[in-house]
Write an enzyme that holds these catalytic residues in place. Structure first.
Site, short mmCIF file in Angstrom:
data_model
loop_
_atom_site.label_atom_id
_atom_site.label_comp_id
_atom_site.label_asym_id
_atom_site.label_seq_id
_atom_site.Cartn_x
_atom_site.Cartn_y
_atom_site.Cartn_z
N LYS A 20 4.83 207.35 120.79
CA LYS A 20 5.32 206.92 119.46
C LYS A 20 4.18 206.94 118.44
O LYS A 20 4.33 207.45 117.34
CB LYS A 20 5.91 205.50 119.58
CG LYS A 20 6.07 204.80 118.25
CD LYS A 20 6.58 203.38 118.41
CE LYS A 20 5.54 202.33 118.67
NZ LYS A 20 4.73 201.91 117.51
N ASN A 21 3.04 206.40 118.83
CA ASN A 21 1.96 206.27 117.86
C ASN A 21 1.24 207.58 117.56
O ASN A 21 0.51 207.68 116.58
CB ASN A 21 0.95 205.20 118.32
CG ASN A 21 1.56 203.81 118.21
OD1 ASN A 21 2.60 203.63 117.57
ND2 ASN A 21 0.92 202.82 118.82
N ARG A 91 5.44 199.65 109.55
CA ARG A 91 4.17 199.72 108.81
C ARG A 91 3.56 201.10 108.77
O ARG A 91 2.87 201.47 107.83
CB ARG A 91 3.14 198.81 109.46
CG ARG A 91 3.45 197.38 109.48
CD ARG A 91 2.33 196.68 110.19
NE ARG A 91 1.06 197.01 109.58
CZ ARG A 91 0.52 196.37 108.57
NH1 ARG A 91 1.12 195.32 108.09
NH2 ARG A 91 -0.62 196.75 108.06
N CYS A 115 2.11 191.13 109.42
CA CYS A 115 3.19 191.26 110.40
C CYS A 115 2.93 190.27 111.52
O CYS A 115 1.95 189.52 111.49
CB CYS A 115 3.36 192.68 110.89
SG CYS A 115 2.24 193.15 112.18
N ARG A 120 -3.29 192.37 109.00
CA ARG A 120 -3.29 193.83 108.95
C ARG A 120 -3.45 194.40 107.54
O ARG A 120 -2.56 195.08 107.02
CB ARG A 120 -2.04 194.39 109.62
CG ARG A 120 -1.93 193.94 111.07
CD ARG A 120 -0.78 194.55 111.78
NE ARG A 120 -1.00 195.94 112.14
CZ ARG A 120 -0.11 196.68 112.77
NH1 ARG A 120 1.05 196.17 113.11
NH2 ARG A 120 -0.36 197.93 113.07
N ASP A 303 -2.66 197.21 122.79
CA ASP A 303 -1.22 197.41 123.02
C ASP A 303 -0.82 197.18 124.48
O ASP A 303 0.36 197.28 124.81
CB ASP A 303 -0.79 198.81 122.57
CG ASP A 303 -0.84 198.98 121.06
OD1 ASP A 303 -0.97 197.97 120.36
OD2 ASP A 303 -0.76 200.13 120.59
N ARG A 395 12.22 199.78 119.34
CA ARG A 395 11.33 200.46 118.39
C ARG A 395 10.37 201.39 119.12
O ARG A 395 9.91 202.37 118.55
CB ARG A 395 10.51 199.43 117.61
CG ARG A 395 11.31 198.70 116.59
CD ARG A 395 10.40 197.88 115.72
NE ARG A 395 9.36 198.73 115.13
CZ ARG A 395 8.33 198.27 114.47
NH1 ARG A 395 8.18 196.99 114.29
NH2 ARG A 395 7.43 199.10 113.97
C1 EPZ Z 1 -2.39 201.33 115.37
O1 EPZ Z 1 -2.16 200.43 114.30
C2 EPZ Z 1 -1.17 201.30 116.26
N1 EPZ Z 1 0.00 201.69 115.46
C3 EPZ Z 1 -0.99 199.90 116.85
O2 EPZ Z 1 0.10 199.93 117.74
C4 EPZ Z 1 -2.25 199.52 117.61
O3 EPZ Z 1 -2.13 198.20 118.08
C5 EPZ Z 1 -3.47 199.64 116.70
O4 EPZ Z 1 -3.55 200.97 116.13
C6 EPZ Z 1 -4.79 199.37 117.42
O5 EPZ Z 1 -4.92 200.23 118.50
C7 EPZ Z 1 0.24 202.98 115.25
O6 EPZ Z 1 -0.49 203.86 115.68
C8 EPZ Z 1 1.46 203.32 114.47
P1 EPZ Z 1 -5.83 199.67 113.03
P2 EPZ Z 1 -3.09 200.44 113.00
O7 EPZ Z 1 -5.84 200.13 111.60
O8 EPZ Z 1 -3.50 201.83 112.71
C9 EPZ Z 1 -7.93 195.98 110.85
C10 EPZ Z 1 2.11 199.14 118.76
O9 EPZ Z 1 2.39 198.11 119.43
N2 EPZ Z 1 -7.83 196.76 109.61
O10 EPZ Z 1 -6.64 200.43 114.00
O11 EPZ Z 1 -2.38 199.68 111.96
C11 EPZ Z 1 -6.56 195.57 111.37
O12 EPZ Z 1 -6.07 194.42 110.70
C12 EPZ Z 1 1.24 199.06 117.51
O13 EPZ Z 1 2.53 200.27 119.06
C13 EPZ Z 1 -8.40 196.28 108.46
O14 EPZ Z 1 -9.00 195.19 108.43
O15 EPZ Z 1 -4.33 199.60 113.54
C14 EPZ Z 1 -6.85 195.36 112.83
O16 EPZ Z 1 -7.42 194.09 112.99
C15 EPZ Z 1 0.99 197.69 117.02
N3 EPZ Z 1 -8.29 197.01 107.31
C16 EPZ Z 1 -7.90 196.43 113.14
O17 EPZ Z 1 -8.46 196.79 111.88
C17 EPZ Z 1 -7.65 198.23 107.29
O18 EPZ Z 1 -7.56 198.84 106.22
C18 EPZ Z 1 -7.33 197.68 113.81
O19 EPZ Z 1 -6.23 198.15 113.06
C19 EPZ Z 1 -7.08 198.72 108.48
C20 EPZ Z 1 -7.19 197.97 109.64
#
Ligand code: EPZ
Length: 420
Positions: A20-21, A91, A115, A120, A303, A395
């Site tokens: 999915k991701n 998202r 969320c 996030r 995850d 989802r």
């Molecule tokens: C991706 O989310 C995945 N989603 C998530 O999977 C997964 O948990 C996550 O990566 C971490 O591996 C998809 O790929 C669609 P990040 P993403 O930006 O890209 C912080 C699932 O269950 N951050 O790597 O949104 C953020 O808050 C989902 O399938 C900032 O501070 O994750 C987090 O603490 C849930 N500022 C960390 O970085 C930003 O601008 C990692 O988030 C962006 C992120």
């Protein structure tokens, strides 16, 4: 809801769907081209349908051949807005920002907001796109972005954000000049996106390492691409096998994507075998306690944290599970506690004292991975568990009850009135 009569050892073979991701950014990458993009190996899950709906709202044509393949053509795109109703549902819709800006010089994307698993923010995406020449303002809950033409930049990400890395790969592929991305996310989904972009004509090197270089090109063409298998679904089945003292072959599980989980499962007493086209997990005894801490890839995947905690709830001994990616990814704790799990939370760590058995309960969770951890806890014990709010599972997990039933689990979907 999903009703589980636990206590069956899972045995047999199951095939994971496409990731999915990985699929979500691939769908949005189609916005970068006027030509047809053929994607196969798509998972048949709600988030993919939401992404297709968003592309159609932007003016793309989306042709679904069967549940796992689509042809997308974005030559008719004449809208640049990702509305709140879709971003709120998913998202990852925020990933249209990079491609829309790069291709059309404008985008209006709803701010995702917090969320269930944490605040996030999207600051890393925005500051990097600004460095590439985007003007971005927050207006009434939307990020309004425009540019006279993105240009390459030297970007050091404050965090190795998966989404930000993906947005930037897409934006930089059509920008003027070269972009150097440091502290980039190294997840397999990022690598898959880079491979698809390369097929479209992008000039990218280093994807999968912390430094990625992208030389912008003037136009990108179409592509035919098969999405990688879902490593999180694969990991979920491997954990299910270990928790039920079963033996399960997970077709599509790739050892190189799951190294930390494999190490943790082996430490817990499971035997893992790499079959080339998948992996087999077997466990003949109660799992032992193992400490894990989540980390960006190649670390232990956040995850898979909830699923691993479900296993530790019935393990022999006490384990410490530390979540370092999301500040609030422990909603499954209170539900596991309702099933009798002995878990003490302190900051971003959970001390889990394994119990011989949990007890059945009606449970529900507020996100996808927390929900599936309830399913795993239900499979492991000798009791009935009802997991409510199945829409979270839908989802991201394709026909989960069918797949579990094929492994011998006693699982059924029970229709209920209301949003269950
Ligand atoms: C991706 O989310 C995945 N989603 C998530 O999977 C997964 O948990 C996550 O990566 C971490 O591996 C998809 O790929 C669609 P990040 P993403 O930006 O890209 C912080 C699932 O269950 N951050 O790597 O949104 C953020 O808050 C989902 O399938 C900032 O501070 O994750 C987090 O603490 C849930 N500022 C960390 O970085 C930003 O601008 C990692 O988030 C962006 C992120």
């Amino acid at each position: 809801m999903i009703r589980i009569q636990g206590g069956r050892r899972l045995k047999g073979s199951v095939e994971v769907a496409g990731s999915k991701n990985a699929a979500l950014p691939l769908l949005f990458a189609c916005l970068l081209s006027d030509d047809d993009c053929h994607l196969t190996g798509l998972p048949d899950v709600a988030d993919i349908r939401t992404a297709a709906r968003l592309l159609e709202r932007l003016g793309a044509s989306v042709e679904r051949h069967d549940p796992s393949s689509m042809t997308i053509n974005c030559s008719g795109v004449d809208q640049w807005e990702a509305p709140y109703d879709l971003v709120r549902t998913m998202r990852a819709s925020f990933l249209v920002l990079g491609p829309l800006l790069a291709r059309f010089g404008r985008a209006r994307v709803s701010m995702p907001g917090g969320c269930a698993i944490g605040a996030r923010p999207v600051d890393v995406h925005l500051s990097a796109l600004r460095l590439m020449g985007a003007r971005i303002e927050t207006v009434r809950g939307y990020e309004e972005a425009s540019t006279d033409g993105l240009k390459g930049a030297h970007i050091i990400l404050e965090k190795p954000s998966v989404g930000a890395t993906e947005n930037l790969l897409m934006a930089a592929s059509l920008a003027r000049g070269s972009t150097r991305l440091e502290n980039a996310a190294r997840e397999p989904e990022v690598v898959d996106l880079a491979r698809a972009l390369q097929k479209m004509g992008a000039n990218i090197s280093g994807a999968g390492s912390s430094v990625v270089e992208i030389e912008g090109v003037e136009r990108l063409g179409g592509m035919t691409h098969r999405v990688i298998p879902d490593r999180i679904e694969a990991g979920t089945f491997l954990i299910a096998a270990a928790m039920t003292r079963g033996e399960v072959t997970v077709k599509g599980a790739r050892a190189e994507d799951l190294r930390e989980l494999v190490t943790a499962l082996e430490s817990a007493g499971a035997v893992l075998r790499d079959n080339g086209d998948g992996m087999t997990a077997r466990c003949d005894k109660r799992p032992s306690a193992v400490n894990v801490a989540t980390a960006p890839h190649p670390g232990f995947a956040t995850d898979l944290q909830a699923q691993f905690m479900a296993m530790m709830s019935i393990a022999d001994g006490a384990s410490l599970i530390t979540e370092t990616i999301f500040e609030n990814r422990f909603m499954h704790v209170s539900e596991l506690q309702r099933m009798g799990a002995d878990i003490t939370l302190s900051g971003n760590s959970a001390l889990v004292r394994g119990r011989v058995s949990l007890s059945g309960a009606a449970v529900m969770a507020t996100d996808l991975r927390a929900s599936v951890s309830m399913v795993l806890a239900g499979l492991a014990g000798d009791y009935q568990t009802d997991v409510l709010r199945v829409y979270h599972l839908d989802r991201g997990y394709e026909r989960i009850e069918e797949k579990l039933r094929s492994l011998g689990a006693d699982v059924e979907r029970v229709d209920m009135e209301g949003p269950y």
